[in-house]
Design a protein around this motif. Structure first.
Motif, PDB file in Angstrom:
ATOM      1  N   UNK A 264       0.928  -1.127   0.055  1.00 55.92           N
ATOM      2  CA  UNK A 264      -0.108   0.131  -0.258  1.00 55.92           C
ATOM      3  C   UNK A 264       0.935   1.097   0.062  1.00 55.92           C
ATOM      4  N   UNK A 265       1.797   1.196  -0.232  1.00 57.87           N
ATOM      5  CA  UNK A 265       2.979   2.434  -0.540  1.00 57.87           C
ATOM      6  C   UNK A 265       2.568   2.860  -2.172  1.00 57.87           C
ATOM      7  N   UNK A 266       3.527   4.039  -1.790  1.00 56.30           N
ATOM      8  CA  UNK A 266       3.627   4.838  -3.166  1.00 56.30           C
ATOM      9  C   UNK A 266       5.088   4.340  -3.904  1.00 56.30           C
ATOM     10  N   UNK A 267       5.366   3.658  -4.484  1.00 54.23           N
ATOM     11  CA  UNK A 267       6.901   3.089  -4.806  1.00 54.23           C
ATOM     12  C   UNK A 267       7.664   4.315  -5.232  1.00 54.23           C
ATOM     13  N   UNK A 268       7.153   5.106  -5.673  1.00 53.67           N
ATOM     14  CA  UNK A 268       8.162   6.465  -6.106  1.00 53.67           C
ATOM     15  C   UNK A 268       8.669   7.040  -4.526  1.00 53.67           C
ATOM     16  N   UNK A 269       8.875   6.988  -3.731  1.00 54.67           N
ATOM     17  CA  UNK A 269       8.245   6.978  -2.526  1.00 54.67           C
ATOM     18  C   UNK A 269       9.971   6.869  -1.757  1.00 54.67           C
ATOM     19  N   UNK A 270      10.447   6.082  -2.237  1.00 56.52           N
ATOM     20  CA  UNK A 270      11.245   4.852  -2.217  1.00 56.52           C
ATOM     21  C   UNK A 270      12.524   5.848  -3.332  1.00 56.52           C
ATOM     22  N   UNK A 271      14.073   5.743  -2.102  1.00 52.70           N
ATOM     23  CA  UNK A 271      14.902   6.942  -3.606  1.00 52.70           C
ATOM     24  C   UNK A 271      15.768   4.636  -3.463  1.00 52.70           C
ATOM     25  N   UNK A 272      16.371   5.039  -5.377  1.00 51.58           N
ATOM     26  CA  UNK A 272      16.924   3.826  -5.246  1.00 51.58           C
ATOM     27  C   UNK A 272      18.449   4.328  -5.560  1.00 51.58           C
ATOM     28  N   UNK A 273      19.287   4.080  -4.961  1.00 51.96           N
ATOM     29  CA  UNK A 273      20.657   4.771  -4.830  1.00 51.96           C
ATOM     30  C   UNK A 273      21.407   2.953  -5.217  1.00 51.96           C
ATOM     31  N   UNK A 274      22.445   3.702  -5.984  1.00 53.40           N
ATOM     32  CA  UNK A 274      23.191   2.524  -6.476  1.00 53.40           C
ATOM     33  C   UNK A 274      24.884   2.905  -6.567  1.00 53.40           C
ATOM     34  N   UNK A 275      25.300   2.273  -5.343  1.00 54.77           N
ATOM     35  CA  UNK A 275      27.196   2.257  -5.431  1.00 54.77           C
ATOM     36  C   UNK A 275      27.478   2.057  -7.109  1.00 54.77           C
ATOM     37  N   UNK A 276      28.877   3.095  -6.890  1.00 54.73           N
ATOM     38  CA  UNK A 276      28.920   2.198  -8.022  1.00 54.73           C
ATOM     39  C   UNK A 276      30.781   2.548  -7.930  1.00 54.73           C
ATOM     40  N   UNK A 277      31.419   1.730  -8.175  1.00 55.41           N
ATOM     41  CA  UNK A 277      32.882   2.175  -8.822  1.00 55.41           C
ATOM     42  C   UNK A 277      32.681   2.476  -9.307  1.00 55.41           C
ATOM     43  N   UNK A 278      34.010   3.643  -9.232  1.00 58.43           N
ATOM     44  CA  UNK A 278      34.639   4.350 -10.978  1.00 58.43           C
ATOM     45  C   UNK A 278      35.710   4.892 -10.915  1.00 58.43           C
ATOM     46  N   UNK A 279      36.553   5.020 -12.513  1.00 58.80           N
ATOM     47  CA  UNK A 279      37.729   4.905 -12.532  1.00 58.80           C
ATOM     48  C   UNK A 279      37.696   5.884 -13.579  1.00 58.80           C
ATOM     49  N   UNK A 280      38.386   7.600 -14.265  1.00 61.25           N
ATOM     50  CA  UNK A 280      38.570   7.875 -15.423  1.00 61.25           C
ATOM     51  C   UNK A 280      39.786   7.289 -15.749  1.00 61.25           C
ATOM     52  N   UNK A 281      39.798   7.451 -17.283  1.00 61.67           N
ATOM     53  CA  UNK A 281      40.843   6.867 -17.650  1.00 61.67           C
ATOM     54  C   UNK A 281      40.738   6.944 -19.243  1.00 61.67           C
ATOM     55  N   UNK A 282      42.347   6.860 -20.021  1.00 65.77           N
ATOM     56  CA  UNK A 282      42.113   7.164 -21.500  1.00 65.77           C
ATOM     57  C   UNK A 282      40.942   5.672 -21.673  1.00 65.77           C
ATOM     58  N   UNK A 283      41.176   4.426 -21.141  1.00 62.91           N
ATOM     59  CA  UNK A 283      40.100   3.763 -22.016  1.00 62.91           C
ATOM     60  C   UNK A 283      39.529   2.784 -20.757  1.00 62.91           C
ATOM     61  N   UNK A 284      38.598   2.035 -21.386  1.00 67.67           N
ATOM     62  CA  UNK A 284      37.131   1.708 -20.458  1.00 67.67           C
ATOM     63  C   UNK A 284      38.219   0.196 -20.048  1.00 67.67           C
ATOM     64  N   UNK A 285      37.689  -0.099 -18.726  1.00 66.94           N
ATOM     65  CA  UNK A 285      38.681  -1.402 -18.075  1.00 66.94           C
ATOM     66  C   UNK A 285      37.374  -2.658 -18.934  1.00 66.94           C
ATOM     67  N   UNK A 286      37.967  -3.685 -18.106  1.00 72.09           N
ATOM     68  CA  UNK A 286      36.822  -5.277 -18.482  1.00 72.09           C
ATOM     69  C   UNK A 286      35.958  -5.841 -16.886  1.00 72.09           C
ATOM     70  N   UNK A 287      36.296  -4.442 -15.406  1.00 77.39           N
ATOM     71  CA  UNK A 287      35.784  -5.473 -14.061  1.00 77.39           C
ATOM     72  C   UNK A 287      34.426  -4.469 -14.279  1.00 77.39           C
TER      73      UNK A 287
END
Length: 303
Positions: free
Chosen positions: A225-248
């Motif tokens: 009976x809750x409004x789903x829009x009231x739930x914050x969906x947060x994502x933990x994201x490992x990030x690295x800015x580099x010259x090229x994308x990694x494969x992890x």
């Protein structure tokens, strides 16, 4: 004390929000307070820290460290990501959270979880909870916390935790958000029923899996009976800015444009909050590049 109106906590009703992990390392040269101050200067919406009290390398206790951070900053939100419920008495955590939120000017997000490593429980001489105990304990902790925050004399007798005519004064001046770090079916259903937010990690829940898990959380919310829009969906994201994308697969890496494009995909999935965990050498440089080369473009693209 900070101005309470100056630092609203992350919520689903607000705009997209971006957080930054603060390492709990106590190695020589580490300075979590300076890191948090810099995050505030760079425009991050909140900082967060994980909770692993038993480690082989030097670390700081999460709650104590975040308290120092809150005292040394003025507007940035502060999130526990996430406190292991079995490590601390839930009623006492409810009291700690009210005090933290009051003294910080309403900046706490109380993240809770069932406890990740059974080895940590054994090492500290604590009973090792079963998978059922972890979920049931999490449910009881939320019930106790909300009860103490709202009722004059709160009594609750659960299977794992209890209170008897317990008083918690003063009551919180606002609804302190409770986010749950959950992954299994029962825990996801619990999150949808009772939590203000859900905070999984890319490394444990890759996008397609996270999409289905998020759907389960929102379905459980609607069924309750809750409004789903009231739930914050947060994502933990490992990030690295580099010259090229990694494969992890547990990390977003590559040139700024590629990182922005990947993060936009997470937003399109329905994640309204992203918590960044810069990885690899050159942490300070990574944080600066994230703030200056990724976040402005991400905010612009997300509209």
């Amino acid at each position: 004390m900070s101005n309470r109106s100056s630092a609203p906590a992350p919520s689903a009703a607000s705009s997209l929000r971006y957080g930054l992990n603060i390492s709990t390392s106590a190695e020589p040269g580490s300075d979590p307070v300076a890191d948090a101050r810099r995050a505030e200067e760079l425009g991050f919406d909140f900082v967060s820290a994980s909770d692993h009290p038993c480690t082989e390398h030097p670390t700081m206790e999460t709650w104590t460290m975040l308290s120092w951070i809150a005292a040394a900053t003025s507007t940035i939100g502060v999130a526990t990501r996430v406190l292991g419920v079995p490590y601390r008495n839930p009623a006492l955590v409810a009291k700690m959270a009210e005090t933290f939120d009051r003294l910080s000017g309403g900046r706490l997000v109380l993240g809770l979880g069932g406890g990740y490593s059974d080895e940590e429980f054994r090492a500290f001489g604590m009973p090792v909870p079963t998978a059922r105990d972890k979920v049931d304990g999490l449910a009881e902790a939320v019930r106790i916390t909300r009860g103490l925050w709202s009722e004059r004399a709160f009594t609750f007798h659960g299977r794992l935790h209890r209170t008897t005519e317990a008083h918690l004064e003063p009551k919180p001046e606002r609804r302190i958000p409770i986010w749950l770090g959950t992954f299994g079916p029962r825990a996801l259903d619990l999150t949808g029923r009772v939590a203000d937010g859900w905070i999984p990690s890319l490394g444990f829940a890759p996008p397609e899996q996270a999409r289905a898990m998020r759907a389960r959380v929102l379905t459980a919310a609607a069924d309750a009976g809750r409004d789903p829009a009231e739930i914050t969906c947060a994502y933990n994201v490992g990030v690295r800015i580099d010259a090229r994308a990694g494969d992890d697969p547990g990390m977003v890496s590559g040139p700024p444009g590629h990182v922005v494009e990947t993060l936009l995909g997470f937003i399109e999935m329905g994640f309204t909050t992203l918590n960044f965990m810069p990885t690899g050498p050159g942490q300070d440089e990574q944080v600066e590049r994230l703030a200056r080369e990724v976040l402005p473009e991400l905010r612009k693209a997300a509209g």
